[in-house]
Scaffold this motif. Structure first.
Motif, PDB file in Angstrom:
ATOM      1  N   GLY A  92       0.693  -1.238  -0.348  1.00  0.00           N
ATOM      2  CA  GLY A  92       0.187  -0.187  -0.139  1.00  0.00           C
ATOM      3  C   GLY A  92       1.116   1.440   0.067  1.00  0.00           C
ATOM      4  O   GLY A  92       0.005   2.381   0.225  1.00  0.00           O
ATOM      5  N   TYR A  93       2.208   1.267   0.349  1.00  0.00           N
ATOM      6  CA  TYR A  93       3.096   2.667   0.374  1.00  0.00           C
ATOM      7  C   TYR A  93       3.257   3.161  -1.275  1.00  0.00           C
ATOM      8  O   TYR A  93       2.429   2.739  -2.551  1.00  0.00           O
ATOM      9  CB  TYR A  93       4.238   1.652  -0.202  1.00  0.00           C
ATOM     10  N   ARG A  94       3.044   4.628  -0.962  1.00  0.00           N
ATOM     11  CA  ARG A  94       3.101   4.813  -2.079  1.00  0.00           C
ATOM     12  C   ARG A  94       4.083   5.432  -3.647  1.00  0.00           C
ATOM     13  O   ARG A  94       5.085   4.743  -2.630  1.00  0.00           O
ATOM     14  CB  ARG A  94       2.813   6.891  -2.179  1.00  0.00           C
ATOM     15  N   ALA A  95       3.399   5.018  -5.146  1.00  0.00           N
ATOM     16  CA  ALA A  95       4.854   4.586  -5.865  1.00  0.00           C
ATOM     17  C   ALA A  95       6.414   4.998  -4.873  1.00  0.00           C
ATOM     18  O   ALA A  95       7.037   5.049  -5.122  1.00  0.00           O
ATOM     19  CB  ALA A  95       4.900   4.977  -6.804  1.00  0.00           C
ATOM     20  N   ASP A  96       6.330   6.990  -5.098  1.00  0.00           N
ATOM     21  CA  ASP A  96       7.668   7.855  -4.637  1.00  0.00           C
ATOM     22  C   ASP A  96       7.963   7.363  -3.613  1.00  0.00           C
ATOM     23  O   ASP A  96       8.979   7.196  -3.148  1.00  0.00           O
ATOM     24  CB  ASP A  96       6.877   9.128  -4.562  1.00  0.00           C
ATOM     25  N   VAL A  97       7.433   6.944  -2.050  1.00  0.00           N
ATOM     26  CA  VAL A  97       7.426   7.157  -0.970  1.00  0.00           C
ATOM     27  C   VAL A  97       8.815   5.049  -0.922  1.00  0.00           C
ATOM     28  O   VAL A  97       9.861   5.050  -1.176  1.00  0.00           O
ATOM     29  CB  VAL A  97       5.989   6.406   0.141  1.00  0.00           C
ATOM     30  N   ARG A 130      17.160  12.502 -13.540  1.00  0.00           N
ATOM     31  CA  ARG A 130      17.987  13.436 -12.459  1.00  0.00           C
ATOM     32  C   ARG A 130      17.286  13.305 -10.849  1.00  0.00           C
ATOM     33  O   ARG A 130      17.845  13.924 -10.218  1.00  0.00           O
ATOM     34  CB  ARG A 130      18.543  14.427 -13.074  1.00  0.00           C
ATOM     35  N   ARG A 131      15.916  13.501 -11.855  1.00  0.00           N
ATOM     36  CA  ARG A 131      15.200  13.636 -10.398  1.00  0.00           C
ATOM     37  C   ARG A 131      14.894  12.403  -9.560  1.00  0.00           C
ATOM     38  O   ARG A 131      14.785  12.537  -7.958  1.00  0.00           O
ATOM     39  CB  ARG A 131      14.075  14.705 -10.289  1.00  0.00           C
ATOM     40  N   PHE A 132      15.799  11.312  -9.622  1.00  0.00           N
ATOM     41  CA  PHE A 132      15.440  10.009  -9.447  1.00  0.00           C
ATOM     42  C   PHE A 132      17.444   9.228  -8.636  1.00  0.00           C
ATOM     43  O   PHE A 132      16.563   9.361  -7.837  1.00  0.00           O
ATOM     44  CB  PHE A 132      14.955   9.108  -9.749  1.00  0.00           C
ATOM     45  N   GLN A 287      18.318  16.075  -5.920  1.00  0.00           N
ATOM     46  CA  GLN A 287      16.908  17.145  -6.478  1.00  0.00           C
ATOM     47  C   GLN A 287      15.747  15.548  -6.123  1.00  0.00           C
ATOM     48  O   GLN A 287      14.629  15.986  -6.040  1.00  0.00           O
ATOM     49  CB  GLN A 287      16.593  17.512  -7.510  1.00  0.00           C
ATOM     50  N   GLY A 288      15.874  15.087  -4.760  1.00  0.00           N
ATOM     51  CA  GLY A 288      14.740  14.459  -4.916  1.00  0.00           C
ATOM     52  C   GLY A 288      13.699  14.478  -4.254  1.00  0.00           C
ATOM     53  O   GLY A 288      14.274  14.586  -2.584  1.00  0.00           O
ATOM     54  N   VAL A 289      12.921  14.232  -4.403  1.00  0.00           N
ATOM     55  CA  VAL A 289      11.142  15.043  -4.184  1.00  0.00           C
ATOM     56  C   VAL A 289       9.969  13.829  -3.045  1.00  0.00           C
ATOM     57  O   VAL A 289      10.714  12.973  -4.611  1.00  0.00           O
ATOM     58  CB  VAL A 289      10.748  16.876  -4.061  1.00  0.00           C
ATOM     59  N   LYS A 292       4.674  12.602  -6.063  1.00  0.00           N
ATOM     60  CA  LYS A 292       3.567  12.331  -5.764  1.00  0.00           C
ATOM     61  C   LYS A 292       2.664  13.059  -4.864  1.00  0.00           C
ATOM     62  O   LYS A 292       0.957  13.574  -4.647  1.00  0.00           O
ATOM     63  CB  LYS A 292       2.966  11.033  -5.314  1.00  0.00           C
ATOM     64  N   ASP A 293       3.059  13.808  -3.555  1.00  0.00           N
ATOM     65  CA  ASP A 293       3.079  14.916  -2.642  1.00  0.00           C
ATOM     66  C   ASP A 293       2.669  16.490  -3.431  1.00  0.00           C
ATOM     67  O   ASP A 293       3.510  17.324  -3.817  1.00  0.00           O
ATOM     68  CB  ASP A 293       3.119  14.972  -1.630  1.00  0.00           C
ATOM     69  N   ALA A 294       1.505  16.754  -3.175  1.00  0.00           N
ATOM     70  CA  ALA A 294       1.595  18.187  -3.942  1.00  0.00           C
ATOM     71  C   ALA A 294       2.523  19.161  -3.765  1.00  0.00           C
ATOM     72  O   ALA A 294       2.850  20.299  -4.576  1.00  0.00           O
ATOM     73  CB  ALA A 294       0.299  18.762  -3.808  1.00  0.00           C
ATOM     74  N   ALA A 295       2.771  19.255  -2.535  1.00  0.00           N
ATOM     75  CA  ALA A 295       3.991  19.791  -1.721  1.00  0.00           C
ATOM     76  C   ALA A 295       5.817  20.075  -2.709  1.00  0.00           C
ATOM     77  O   ALA A 295       6.272  20.367  -2.308  1.00  0.00           O
ATOM     78  CB  ALA A 295       4.274  20.184  -0.262  1.00  0.00           C
ATOM     79  N   ALA A 296       5.525  18.743  -2.999  1.00  0.00           N
ATOM     80  CA  ALA A 296       7.135  17.721  -3.168  1.00  0.00           C
ATOM     81  C   ALA A 296       7.807  18.093  -2.511  1.00  0.00           C
ATOM     82  O   ALA A 296       8.921  19.012  -2.326  1.00  0.00           O
ATOM     83  CB  ALA A 296       7.500  18.329  -5.219  1.00  0.00           C
ATOM     84  N   PRO A 297       7.622  18.018  -1.527  1.00  0.00           N
ATOM     85  CA  PRO A 297       8.758  17.941  -0.032  1.00  0.00           C
ATOM     86  C   PRO A 297      10.779  17.048  -0.866  1.00  0.00           C
ATOM     87  O   PRO A 297      10.339  15.742  -1.091  1.00  0.00           O
ATOM     88  CB  PRO A 297       8.243  17.876   1.119  1.00  0.00           C
ATOM     89  N   PRO A 298      11.371  17.815   0.217  1.00  0.00           N
ATOM     90  CA  PRO A 298      12.613  16.655  -0.075  1.00  0.00           C
ATOM     91  C   PRO A 298      12.232  15.552   0.262  1.00  0.00           C
ATOM     92  O   PRO A 298      11.516  15.103   2.085  1.00  0.00           O
ATOM     93  CB  PRO A 298      13.543  17.416   0.814  1.00  0.00           C
TER      94      PRO A 298
END
Length: 507
Positions: A92-97, A130-132, A287-289, A292-298
């Motif tokens: 159930g984890y979000r894909a970005d997490v 690069r953001r990954f 540059q990783g954030v 999938k979070d609207a605030a795009a936190p680090p």
């Protein structure tokens, strides 16, 4: 269980002697050539002209392992990365997490993880990948012998009596089941014998971003009989030992570190691990954030911490059958066994014959690409433990922070509680990791049939292995009715090049 000895041809032996680095746990199995083509990192047994005996490797495998150690290529371990990522999403984890947990799992080996897409292109500052890319730090690196880095890959059991006889055998701590010894049950990582893993686990399971306490090799000031659960790190004791390259000689990389707060990096002077969050928040480092979070936190520090821990947990299982279980020989024998001891002049690291490069290589070439044969037991053990710990972390950390996309997939615990979909941890292990075919769990003689996540790892060709894993994510997504996603740069369609990293168009 693997043989503790593998005979090498003379040229390969000499080459290995010249490689001043211990080999990897769960070798990279997905490599890319200079031309950007996927290739096998080390040939599976099926490529050997003469099939090697159990626990041994053929010359081509040994030569390729030597070359990979001397000149690493872009690549990754699909167990550390892809399988961990898949399991997290299946809970159930979000894909970005899930991605950042898997990415920092790989940092433990590589110091910096830059993913490779299904077209064979590695993420770089010049393309959309690069953001990954993770932050870079070498304090956990498997080859950084000026820190305790190797001890997060070779997790040595602690010997209170100082000679290793108390950590092996029927009544000792046995590494292939790190969560079930010395007593059955979960979690059973103890704070006396399995101290490095214990100290790392309590740091990784913290629900907040507080720095916590992580100590070099896990050593704290004494807390009763435990040297790993005190309130402060043990200060200033030397940590010394030699990782053997060949089992017949006391030769190899010398670990020379000291106890105290765990180092995050020592490339430009010592930086302690309490700086990890600051590094993750520094856009000059990554540059990783959370995209999938609207605030795009680090990337939150909790995700990096659990990724680093899962890697060490997985390596503990990987090394167990030829290194972690290497017991001292009876009196008159020549194998010192594998353990660590605290003495007046510091921490003594002892590596037995089973940790040498030759059985090490023989073990890792069995861990993927097995074809019709099941994966070795340690693969199922490592990924079962990974799923368990992702359930614990999911309930204690991910859920309160809103990092789950589908909470009803997550069981409430690993002790029999069922998810809202009616599945327990044990049932998910059977489905995703492997079903018991014969034997009894915990006996080391059991055999498993691969599950949804592990079946693709049996595929021999590395390109097909990657595509099978991506397709398996798509198939399981349909089965659940939940939109699971392949790793960044990948697609459930092997021919879909639009998913691959694109060259940056901005000047």
């Amino acid at each position: 269980m693997l043989s503790h000895r593998v005979r090498l041809a003379v040229p390969v032996s000499l080459a290995l002697l010249l490689v001043p680095r211990p080999a990897a746990a769960f070798f990279e199995d997905l490599c890319v050539s200079k031309a950007g083509k996927f290739e096998t990192c080390i040939e599976p047994f099926s490529a050997c002209k003469v099939k090697p005996s159990v626990g041994s490797a053929c010359p081509v495998e040994l030569q390729q392992a030597t070359a990979l150690a001397a000149r690493p290529r872009p690549g990754r371990s699909m167990i550390h990365a892809d399988a961990t990522y898949f399991l997290a999403q299946a809970l159930g984890y979000r894909a970005d997490v899930a991605y950042w947990i898997a990415a920092y799992d790989e940092v433990t080996d590589l110091t910096r993880y830059a993913p490779i897409d299904q077209c064979g292109v590695q993420a770089s500052e010049k393309n959309s990948g690069r953001r990954f890319i993770t932050a870079t730090f070498n304090g956990f690196q498997r080859t950084n012998t000026k820190t305790d880095g190797p001890l997060y890959h070779y997790t040595l059991a602690f010997s209170p009596n100082g000679d290793g006889t108390d950590v092996h055998g029927a009544s000792g701590v046995q590494a292939v089941y790190p969560l079930r010894f010395p007593a059955p049950g979960y979690p059973a990582i103890d704070d006396i014998y399995q101290g490095t893993l214990y100290n790392l686990r309590q740091w990784a399971m913290q629900p907040t971003n507080a720095p916590g306490l992580l100590c070099a090799a896990g050593f704290t000031e004494p807390n009763g009989p435990s040297h790993f659960s005190g309130a402060r790190c043990l200060a200033g004791a030397p940590i010394r030992g030699t990782v053997p390259v060949l089992s017949s000689f006391n030769f190899g990389p010398k670990i020379e570190a000291q106890t105290g707060p765990k180092l995050l990096d020592n490339a430009n002077g010592p930086v302690t691990v309490d700086q990890l969050e600051a590094w993750l928040r520094d856009p000059k480092r990554t540059q990783g954030v959370l995209w999938k979070d609207a605030a795009a936190p680090p990337v939150p520090v909790q995700l990096a911490r659990i990724g680093l821990y899962l890697h060490t947990l997985q390596d503990t299982a990987s090394h167990a059958t030829y290194c972690g279980d290497d017991a001292p020989s009876p009196p008159g024998g020549d194998d010192s066994g594998t353990y660590m001891a605290l003495e007046k002049d510091g921490v003594r690291l002892v590596f037995g014959r089973g940790c040498a490069t030759s059985p090490h290589v023989a073990g890792h070439v069995e861990e993927t690409g097995t074809g019709d044969a099941p994966l070795p037991l340690r693969d199922y053990t490592a990924l079962d433990a990974t799923l368990d710990e992702l359930i614990v972390f999911g309930n204690a950390v991910a859920k309160p922070n809103g990092w789950l996309a589908t909470p009803d997939l997550l069981p409430p615990d690993v002790a029999g509680g069922k998810s809202a979909r009616g599945q327990s941890a044990a049932e998910l292990e059977t489905l995703l990791v492997g079903a018991l075919v014969s034997g009894r769990p915990g006996t080391r003689g059991e055999r498993y049939r691969s599950g949804v996540v592990t079946a693709p790892l049996q595929v021999i060709d590395p390109v097909e292995r990657l595509h099978k894993m991506n397709a398996a994510i798509g198939d399981y997504s349909k089965q659940l009715g939940v939109p699971l996603e392949p790793m960044p740069g990948n697609s459930t369609n092997a021919n879909d090049k639009s998913a691959c990293f694109q060259v940056n168009k901005e000047k």
